[in-house]
Design a protein around this motif. Structure first.
Motif, PDB file in Angstrom:
ATOM      1  N   UNK A 297     -43.569 -30.713  52.139  1.00 51.97           N
ATOM      2  CA  UNK A 297     -42.425 -29.792  52.196  1.00 51.97           C
ATOM      3  C   UNK A 297     -42.770 -28.417  52.745  1.00 51.97           C
ATOM      4  N   UNK A 298     -44.024 -28.006  52.601  1.00 53.36           N
ATOM      5  CA  UNK A 298     -44.406 -26.678  53.089  1.00 53.36           C
ATOM      6  C   UNK A 298     -45.920 -26.534  53.105  1.00 53.36           C
TER       7      UNK A 298
ATOM      8  N   UNK B 240     -46.084 -23.467  62.782  1.00 52.67           N
ATOM      9  CA  UNK B 240     -44.633 -23.319  62.556  1.00 52.67           C
ATOM     10  C   UNK B 240     -43.827 -24.165  63.538  1.00 52.67           C
ATOM     11  N   UNK B 241     -44.336 -24.311  64.754  1.00 50.95           N
ATOM     12  CA  UNK B 241     -43.639 -25.181  65.708  1.00 50.95           C
ATOM     13  C   UNK B 241     -43.689 -26.636  65.255  1.00 50.95           C
ATOM     14  N   UNK B 242     -44.853 -27.053  64.755  1.00 49.82           N
ATOM     15  CA  UNK B 242     -45.048 -28.466  64.388  1.00 49.82           C
ATOM     16  C   UNK B 242     -44.307 -28.870  63.126  1.00 49.82           C
ATOM     17  N   UNK B 243     -44.288 -27.985  62.139  1.00 48.02           N
ATOM     18  CA  UNK B 243     -43.803 -28.369  60.811  1.00 48.02           C
ATOM     19  C   UNK B 243     -42.295 -28.192  60.691  1.00 48.02           C
ATOM     20  N   UNK B 244     -41.681 -29.073  59.934  1.00 47.62           N
ATOM     21  CA  UNK B 244     -40.249 -28.886  59.616  1.00 47.62           C
ATOM     22  C   UNK B 244     -40.068 -27.819  58.546  1.00 47.62           C
ATOM     23  N   UNK B 245     -40.929 -27.860  57.542  1.00 49.75           N
ATOM     24  CA  UNK B 245     -40.794 -26.916  56.428  1.00 49.75           C
ATOM     25  C   UNK B 245     -41.494 -25.608  56.699  1.00 49.75           C
ATOM     26  N   UNK B 246     -41.457 -24.690  55.740  1.00 53.69           N
ATOM     27  CA  UNK B 246     -42.081 -23.375  55.932  1.00 53.69           C
ATOM     28  C   UNK B 246     -43.605 -23.444  55.979  1.00 53.69           C
ATOM     29  N   UNK B 247     -44.199 -22.518  56.714  1.00 56.82           N
ATOM     30  CA  UNK B 247     -45.645 -22.362  56.806  1.00 56.82           C
ATOM     31  C   UNK B 247     -45.953 -20.885  56.572  1.00 56.82           C
ATOM     32  N   UNK B 248     -46.883 -20.590  55.689  1.00 55.56           N
ATOM     33  CA  UNK B 248     -47.225 -19.199  55.386  1.00 55.56           C
ATOM     34  C   UNK B 248     -48.738 -19.045  55.446  1.00 55.56           C
TER      35      UNK B 248
ATOM     36  N   UNK C 182     -54.142 -31.609  60.608  1.00 58.41           N
ATOM     37  CA  UNK C 182     -53.731 -31.679  59.201  1.00 58.41           C
ATOM     38  C   UNK C 182     -52.229 -31.467  59.051  1.00 58.41           C
ATOM     39  N   UNK C 183     -51.680 -30.547  59.837  1.00 57.63           N
ATOM     40  CA  UNK C 183     -50.226 -30.327  59.762  1.00 57.63           C
ATOM     41  C   UNK C 183     -49.495 -31.574  60.238  1.00 57.63           C
TER      42      UNK C 183
END
Lengths: 244, 244, 244, 244, 244, 244
Positions: F71-72, F87-95, F61-62
């Motif tokens: 975007x996040x 967090x490694x995969x995504x450019x934007x923030x992940x929470x 999904x990411x």
């Protein structure tokens, strides 16, 4: 009259003399300070082995102190050997010099640095830092690489001073702690040269014990520090037997 | 002659009187203890708001003490308000009563329990426990639910005693700490009834400050606790301006 | 309409202007940000003494905000002065910029480095790091040795950039935190030059307060942060009295 | 042939027998386990005083083991007395039973509970929990209030079982640790009744020492654990002197 | 006959071979060690992403091991991926090599240093250091900057040796830990050159699992590590479904 | 337009619906929230095994979100599975929602209590409490013993409410945290009944991600969280291969 017994757990009479003199210099009027060294044990304490072997002699001195009506005790070796056992034996307060130096230093700034003798003692010192709760306050533990019994000579004393200056620079700490009873008389000189408070455990512990006595405070005896129960002891150590 | 100023940061004159009396009772011969309360601030300190508003008045007392040649200071409120700021202002040592009580208690056993006034002060007390390094040593912080200014009356004093007994039972601790300057005169009674050492911060801090002075030790001033620099202050607080 | 009050606790109007502008730039549509500075207190906060004296003026602004129906507050000084007291006074959420910056930074990587102004503020910063739980996440606290009010000039700003580069290099951290409200407008530039996320507390706190309001969340009021009770206050501080 | 010496630091021959038998039952083919008790010291270890006085006799056994070519050592008292000193003396690995039990238990679940003998030993146990890094993993330390030398009788053994059941219930832990060498033979029974893994330190330590020997691993000797240097020892302890 | 399955969670057959050979070399007579690698997943594990994707394949191997009657498992990747999930699936003990190496190292001295592969794995290693309780014992985590699959070549192996020497020098630690299964066969050489104990997790874990089996100890199953309940799984992962 | 993807890592469509609705209710104008559930994985996450098997689907999904220009991200399971990998995969923030809930709760009081589903998830929750730095702030983690998929029914919801009331009473905490994405719509009701702030992670995380995007902040990518490198992946997981 308040009676304090300062026990140097090694058998060096010179160090017992220095330690006693330093303690007496800060005692209040009305406090009698006696310094004693054990009749058995190592001549200096520079390993876990030395520390372990110093404790029986130290406990004999505490037992004698109890018989003599001593009001409180200082254990004058920076590894605080036998502290818990001494607290069980004694009615009055017992304070170790590492413990005293760290508590005192933490009242004078946010962080302190400890300068000790041989690097092999750093581990024990760190243990005590954690045990007493000063993990955040202690900014560093440093060895001067001077054996305990060389601390009287001028050249080693200069090394200690240099180690202190380096520790302050690297740790950016507010206060220095001297990590050996044999450094007790170096405080004033190092403080004057480096411009920071310098804490020696012997004098700090003497004042803490004196204060506890003045406050009427003794070791809590309801469980862990109750007197050791009667028991059979065998062999060389028969003198230590607690009679039923 | 050693001169110690004990500052009660609230404006209750009765409490200032009690605090001064307790401090004087434990001072050594040659120590002059003066107790003072600020001319501005809250009549008791039971919230962060109260504590914050007590600090300017407390700092005026420290500044006046410096002008008068005071050798060391006790801040006699268990939240230790303004302690860091006072250390910047004063040349000599400054000790808070929470700080003093915890250090002292930790010399008397492995763990201590704190009994304080209202439950809303427990958070601040826990903060100080962590700050001073007693996270392991402090077995519990308990409220007696007695407001500060009621502590003189007999009924509330019985409540404090009961809270102490319950704390000891639940925490299985070695030592009790009384968490309010207004409890300073309860020590002896509680200790006698419960059979454990009971530490009050006012007397403990007085002895610690006296000891630091005797040892020639002052707050380290090389960085964080250097005197505040000259600066423009505006409005009601212009009296606090540090001139260039 | 969501109303947020950003309080600059020092009396520098220039800094209040910068802080307000930065906060407004990140606010969502529908959020009204007002910036205020107190009418009393120090012109910059660079010591515990300054911080203590900034709090009464800051609390007046919070009290005024409550009267004006403000929904949430930002305390725009990196020492988070008066945060606990403000939480007692305010109905809505209150967030300090140190707190906001650290929470935000910890969402962007494993570790962050803080670059602050004078080295004497490092102690307070470390206190906050521990209080907020970021002992493991904070890889280092570094001083740029720039006084707060010099932060507008180009040369000092270059020093801050250099201190940031050095901190990143030494700490091997993922994220930078700027440790002064006066650095709020440096974020973009430093991030662009060093290639890491750079967090400023003023903008971070503004978004956190805005979010808390959107979530309908306020400070828990059941005990420690309940409103301060009615009490008599004396002297210059009579304006702070909580009426019964 | 791998030679392991299990040292029971008290002088109870019955306990030395039990300890040796338990250790031998888990040893691999090719491992020779010898159990020894010192010729001097307390007949059981139930206080800091007892522990301190057990160490010299224990060190004599280690020294003798070194002369006999022993490959590794177990210290079979849950307070791990003399562990650091023994590591200095011995060439091969030395493991204490508290240390072994906690390491082993932490591999079997997230949390463990310790059930020990007298409540006065809880403090020392907590010290070791912290020293070995199991502050988070140890969910509780509980006393069964059974003296060490009573552990062979049926009624006390039932008390230990009950204390274990209560500990599991209250701590909600995954694993039990038995906190006395004298409980070594209770493991199987308690585990069968309560349905959780039960770790005894004597057997756990025996396997750890055996494993370290198989891996060719010994105590690191570069600094803290180097052999104690040559030194003059006085009095009863002259037998311990390290010759130059 | 004791049956241990050592699972290399990446798909590199060469590394599975090395890992199996090292494990067999230290196993006791009567222990059968089988090494396996999954049929799905990354060829090396150098990121959180790789680690996450290695876990399903690893769990298939554990499920197969359960069907085959395996007595205990080693997870042979220093990030200990899937350890908690494997403990739920397996009846017998499961030990990760990071966990095993750290526990073992802590028995050999006060502090250890870890030397790992790429710097991006340091964060995960620090996580494990904290999780296992070795925050105080671990003196440093260092990257050699060698990718996992290059560890067989001579030049990279020299880099690892150099990184070890530097770590020892800077951390002043007693023991080295090699932070990758691919370094398993470097132990002897590095220890011989640097004169300190060097711990590899593969061999350490093999001995720990073997010991747990000999002691009759398994993962506690009363709550967190109970077998996963029956549940519907969708898509590619249908093979993992736990039937009701 | 800000685009946030909320990923429910289990395959329950009903829960994905609830989670999306809750997130959209708190999003600012100009924020588009999309909720997604993976096409592979467990239908609920109640063990380490479930969590491990949810991650590959979540990462798909990411990856899809990255292709779509999201975007996040919010990871909507209280165990925060796959957070580091995402967090490694995504450019934007992940929470993660556990992370978000704890950070948010800590801004609203000194301590919070967490109420979660099954008791077997408490261990993972405690892990996250430590990882995120809330060891002091978290006053307790409590199970309601309600399976995840039963949370929609009225009776189980009453159990959650009761567990919350008990937690508040026992922990004396200021704030409640709901420990499951499936409890997202219970906040208002529980807060109204118990009179304390109640934090749900789904809404808290949505606001945090939205805020990070507004602040222009993304995950630091210089080392640990850099995109995973190109690598060969085998078997079922070939779709995850990062091409060179």
């Amino acid at each position: 009259m308040t009676r304090i017994l300062v026990i140097n757990p090694n058998t060096s009479r010179a160090m017992t003399g220095t330690v006693g003199r330093c303690a007496r210099e800060v005692a209040a009027p009305g406090t009698e300070v006696r310094a004693a060294g054990p009749s058995m044990g190592p001549e200096s304490i520079e390993s876990h082995y030395d520390a372990a072997l110093s404790v029986p002699g130290l406990l004999i001195e505490v037992a004698q102190g109890e018989a003599d009506g001593v009001d409180g005790y200082v254990i004058a070796c920076f590894g605080d050997p036998g502290l818990d056992a001494a607290r069980e034996l004694a009615r009055g307060p017992v304070v170790g010099i590492a413990e005293a130096a760290m508590h005192t230093a933490s009242l004078l700034g946010r962080t302190f640095s400890i300068v000790t003798t041989l690097s092999r003692t750093i581990g024990r010192t760190r243990d005590l830092v954690h045990r007493y709760g000063f993990t955040d306050a202690c900014a560093g533990v440093h060895a001067s690489d001077i054996p305990v019994l060389d601390l009287e000579a001028p050249e080693p004393r200069r090394h200690v001073l240099e180690a202190c200056a380096t520790a302050l620079e690297n740790d950016r700490s507010d206060v220095l702690v001297l990590g050996c009873a044999g450094m007790a008389d170096l405080c004033g000189d190092i403080s004057a040269r480096l411009g920071v408070p310098v804490v020696d455990g012997v004098t700090a512990a003497t004042k803490l014990v004196e204060s506890l006595i003045a406050l009427g405070l003794r070791t809590g005896k309801r469980d862990e520090y109750a007197p050791p129960g009667p028991k059979r002891y065998t062999g060389l150590l028969r003198d230590f037997t607690i009679p039923p």
